[in-house]
Scaffold this motif. Structure first.
Motif: not given
Length: 185
Positions: A32-33, A36, A52, A70, A165, A168-169, A172-173
């Protein structure tokens, strides 16, 4: 005495094996992140975007090239800027070449075009599925003076299930980056 010991041992074996052993289900890692929060980045090379706060923007070797790092995901989005000098077609072909070089490992490539004419922002977003070295790529241009590309890379072997995961994160960014991308006047 020896017989009693054997009967006792056999009794323990029979009593201890009364329940059928069941294999444990395999557990899955849940990553889980944080949600943002976006902050603005302004390049001296005629563009701005939001990224983000979970990431950091760092300068690369060439001027107007950047990494959005990241650190907790061991991932980088490599951003390059090129001024267009009667070579627009060459830049588009180079971007597509970078994407389609991954067809050897990618199981599919999804392409989405985007256009924000009010900001003169046009381009393509590429999502590469499978064991590709770069899962996400895009280019942004005003089609006359500026051209920007971005590629996502992880500092690990491509493992689609493990990286899903994080991909996917970052996807979105990257989409948010495109939606907020502007050329400086």
């Amino acid at each position: 005495m020896f017989k009693k010991l054997i009967f006792t041992f056999l009794g323990f074996i029979l009593l201890s094996c009364s329940k059928e052993a069941l294999p444990k289900p395999s557990g899955e890692l849940r990553l889980e992140y944080p949600a943002p929060k976006y902050q603005s980045f302004t390049s001296p090379c005629n563009f701005t975007f939001e990224y983000s706060d979970f990431a950091k923007v760092r300068a690369a070797k060439n001027p107007c090239w950047y990494y959005i790092e990241y650190p907790k995901m061991k991932a980088k989005v490599f951003i390059t800027y090129f001024p267009i000098k009667n070579d627009f077609d060459l830049h588009v072909k180079e971007s597509e070449k970078m994407v389609y070089e991954h067809t050897i490992k990618a199981s599919s490539i999804d392409t989405k075009s985007f256009s924000f004419p009010e900001r003169k922002v046009f381009g393509n977003f590429y999502e590469l599925k499978g064991q590709s070295a770069s899962n996400l790529q895009f280019f942004v241009t005003d089609s006359t003076r500026h051209y920007v590309t971005a590629n996502l890379y992880f500092n690990s072997r491509p493992k689609p299930d493990s990286l899903a995961p994080a991909v996917e994160y970052i996807k979105k960014d990257m989409l948010h980056l495109i939606e907020t991308f502007e050329w400086k006047k």
